[in-house]
Each structure stands twice: as C-alpha cells, then as structure tokens.
Design a protein around this motif. Structure first.
Motif, short mmCIF file in Angstrom:
data_model
loop_
_atom_site.label_atom_id
_atom_site.label_comp_id
_atom_site.label_asym_id
_atom_site.label_seq_id
_atom_site.Cartn_x
_atom_site.Cartn_y
_atom_site.Cartn_z
N MET A 114 1.39 -4.13 -2.51
CA MET A 114 0.04 -4.33 -3.07
C MET A 114 -0.78 -5.25 -2.17
SD MET A 114 -0.33 -2.41 -5.61
CE MET A 114 -1.87 -3.06 -6.23
N LEU A 115 -0.13 -6.31 -1.67
CA LEU A 115 -0.87 -7.27 -0.85
C LEU A 115 -1.34 -6.65 0.46
CD1 LEU A 115 1.04 -10.64 -1.33
CD2 LEU A 115 -1.33 -10.15 -1.92
N ILE A 116 -0.52 -5.79 1.04
CA ILE A 116 -0.92 -5.19 2.31
C ILE A 116 -2.19 -4.36 2.14
CG2 ILE A 116 0.49 -3.10 2.12
CD1 ILE A 116 -0.15 -5.10 5.33
N ASN A 117 -2.37 -3.75 0.96
CA ASN A 117 -3.60 -2.99 0.69
C ASN A 117 -4.81 -3.91 0.78
OD1 ASN A 117 -3.23 -0.06 -0.30
ND2 ASN A 117 -1.55 -1.17 -1.24
N TYR A 118 -4.73 -5.04 0.10
CA TYR A 118 -5.87 -5.96 0.07
C TYR A 118 -6.12 -6.56 1.46
CZ TYR A 118 -5.57 -5.57 -4.98
OH TYR A 118 -5.56 -5.08 -6.25
N CYS A 119 -5.03 -6.87 2.15
CA CYS A 119 -5.20 -7.44 3.50
C CYS A 119 -5.86 -6.45 4.44
CB CYS A 119 -3.84 -7.86 4.06
SG CYS A 119 -3.09 -9.24 3.19
N LEU A 120 -5.41 -5.21 4.40
CA LEU A 120 -5.98 -4.19 5.28
C LEU A 120 -7.44 -3.92 4.93
CD1 LEU A 120 -3.00 -1.68 5.40
CD2 LEU A 120 -3.88 -3.02 7.32
#
Length: 410
Positions: free
Chosen positions: A19-25
């Motif tokens: 989930m975090l990688i989505n927001y970071c990207l």
C-alpha cells in the motif's frame, strides 16, 4: 463459534509495504520513495542508472489477494509469483523487483527491472515473457479472467524517475481497452496513433444519422464500423471514443423520442472490457430499432430533426422559421416535406402534441386547467380550451371528468 485467525506479521507487512509503495510512487517525492526503500531495507535488484517499469495483471477489479479466510496462503502464493518472475529475469540476464500496485481498484503486478550487459533481448521481449507467464499460469489462464497487455516504460534513471515511470505505465495500461495487437504496450504505440480529430468523428456520426433515416441496416452497420473500427480504434484515444459515443447516443435518443421505441441506451464504453464488446452492444440496439420499425416509414433526416426539436420544445413558442433554422433547411422546403411525411402541417403537429401532453396531465395529475395550459405552451386558457375541444371533442374539464368522476354529495 468460529475461531478468529489473526494474520501473521509477515502478512501485515506485506499489505503495508504494497500500500505504501502506491502512495510513494503517486506522490512524486524523490526522497519519499528513497526513504521508503531504505527504511524498509528493501534490496534493489535492478540498476538505478537505467531501468524499466512494467505493469501487468488481470482486468476489472481482480485482486491477487481475494480471500481473507486463506489470506496467509494468498500472500505465500503472491511471493511465489515474485520468485518465478525473478527466475525469469535471471534467466534472461536481467535483475528486478516485483510488487503489487493498485491501478483503478485492481491489484496488478509491477516489475522494475534493468538489463545486464549479457542480456541479448529487448525490454519489450522481456515484458512479453512476463505477460506470457501469467497467461499460461493457472488460475489466470481460465476464461473467467481477462488480462491487460503489459505496459512498459523506460528507460528511467534514479529514484526520481520512478514516479514518472509509474504514471506513464498507468497511462499506457489504459490503452488495453483498444485491444492492441501487441502483448506489450510501449510509448512507441502512442507515436503510431492516428488522430482523426473530433470534427471527423462528428461528420461521420452525422452520416450515420442520415443512413439510419434510409432504413438500410447494412449501410448503417457499415458506417458504425467505420466510426469505431477505423476512426476510434486507430486513435487509441478515449476522448475520441467518448466523443463518438456521445454523438451516437444523441442520434439514437432522437429516434427513441420521435418513434417511441424502447432501446437500452444507459451504457458507456467503460462498461465493457473491449471496444469490440461495446460496439456489439451498440449494433444490437440499432438492430432492435430496425426490428421495432419493420415495415414502417422512416422520416428523412431533416424531418426527424424537426420532430426531435418539437418534442423538446413544444411548450415554447415555436415557429416554422425557427425549426427551419435549427434543421438548416429552407422554410418552404421543410414545410412541404414535413406535411408530406407526417400528413400534417408543422403548426398543426405542434398543437396536436401539446394536446396529447395535456390529455396525459388531465388523466394523471391534479394540476389545474390553467396550470396545464401554461405547461404545454398555451398563453391563454380560452385558446387552450378552444384547441382542445377541436382535437378531443370535449372541453378539458369534460375530458378530466371521464377519469375523475365527481363523488356524490351527502
């Protein structure tokens, strides 16, 4: 009572990280992406100096993790997919990281990879192998699942490139709607697109309307194919698709209004997996129109437009000149054709339509005669009553009494 099974830490970390990688990207923060990778001690298996970003997966809100009851097994199965993709990359002298990302509510696989000096294949060929791996892997090879073509962007550099690569891959991912022949959609595909322009789509939809008025179904379907198979499909542009859809829906709504046929027009291109499926549904509605109108006369395009305008504006002050301007037709020609095709003069048709609407209001509403008179476009109750009696043989009050008899007084 069924015992609750708590998720293991590895599973919760798996969800949190994906989930975090989505927001970071998505957030376009170079430091945010770099911090996320380093804080989570994620080993990068690709070269930051030059890498490719690809997205592949199953269309229409399918999740790789779908069942909370066997969540742990699902996580393990997803990790197994990661390991298989990493083996595939290693075999081709590439290195990369796999993770899940959210694209339009679908959990799809993302792969960041770079090629070693010994790699003899292009990035597109690597993308094709990744895609074929999924197509051949149960349960994804079943007819119930539909895959998007792998979208591939590259080459990018540094942490700062990941955001742009991600956005571009998502944009390319949207093009799967057009059923491109290639397994891998790249930025090269965008260079091949043919932009017909909205004007060309409008002009050909106008021809479609004229063909519909001839009653020649084969010519109509041929024109539909030209608009969607050639202009829209070659554009690879959803804006062109939506423009064509809007024009065609306006045309079919006109036929529904004038002829009173029942068609299913409550759909958009986004309701379908492919442009072909959308087109088939559209053509079925046109066939249905022709079945309902079998052996019935068809109005010419100018008279159809005039009738549509009248149905929309009968409650207003409509003149023959105004309708002629709307249909871009000579006044005398429109008057002659309208009379010939409908069997009534235009003013007489407008009055008849107003009375028809008034009858419905008298039957089904409690509005006063004065209110109904204004509602259907008459300026005075006296004139309304005069015209109503001419058409119905009764006054509005007498007509209403047929449906609402006076209750006896005590």
């Amino acid at each position: 009572m069924e015992e609750k099974k708590l998720l293991e830490k590895a599973s919760t970390d798996f969800v949190r990280n994906n989930m975090l990688i989505n927001y970071c990207l998505w957030d376009d923060k170079e430091l945010l992406i770099e911090s996320f990778v380093k804080n989570n001690q994620i080993p990068l298996r690709f070269d930051l100096k030059e890498y490719y970003f690809c997205i592949t997966g199953i269309d229409k809100k399918y999740n790789l993790i779908v069942d909370s009851k066997i969540f742990q097994q699902q996580v393990e199965a997803t990790h197994a997919i990661y390991r298989e993709i990493e083996k595939l990359l290693d075999k081709n002298h590439c290195r990369g990281n796999c993770f899940l990302i959210k694209v339009d509510n679908s959990k799809q696989l993302a792969v960041l990879f770079s090629k070693d000096v010994d790699c003899q294949k292009s990035a597109v060929q690597i993308g094709e192998e990744i895609h074929r791996y999924f197509l051949q892997r149960p349960p994804y090879s079943t007819e119930n699942q539909r895959f998007v073509a792998t979208s591939l962007t590259g080459a990018y550099q540094g942490y700062e490139g990941m955001h742009w690569a991600y956005l571009k891959a998502r944009q390319l991912n949207d093009l799967h709607f057009f059923e491109l022949d290639c397994l891998v959609i790249t930025e090269e595909v965008l260079k091949q697109r043919i932009d017909p322009g909205i004007l060309a789509i409008y002009e050909n939809c106008r021809r479609l309307r004229n063909e519909l008025c001839t009653g020649n179904l084969s010519a109509v379907l041929e024109q539909v194919n030209y608009v969607f198979d050639y202009l829209v499909r070659n554009s690879l542009d959803m804006n062109c698709c939506m423009a064509a859809h809007t024009f065609v829906m306006a045309i079919l709504s006109l036929f529904v209004k004038v002829y009173g046929v029942q068609l299913d027009l409550d759909f958009t291109p986004q309701d379908f997996f492919s442009l072909s499926e959308y087109q088939n549904h559209l053509e079925n509605q046109i066939r249905r129109l022709y079945q309902d109108r079998e052996c019935s006369p068809w109005y010419t395009a100018e008279v159809l437009l005039a009738l549509g305008f009248i149905h929309e504006n009968y409650m207003k002050d409509i003149s023959l000149k105004l309708v002629a301007e709307y249909t871009n037709t000579n006044v005398s020609h429109l008057s002659s054709e309208f009379n010939r095709q409908t069997g009534r003069s235009l003013p007489d048709f407008i009055s008849g339509l107003r009375i028809e609407k008034a009858c419905r209001d008298l039957e089904k509403t409690t509005m006063t005669i004065n209110q109904i008179s204004r509602e259907v476009g008459f300026n005075s109750v006296r004139y309304f009553t005069e015209i109503f009696k001419k058409y119905c043989g009764k006054t509005p009050i007498q007509y209403r009494l047929q449906f609402k008899p006076i209750e006896p007084q005590d």
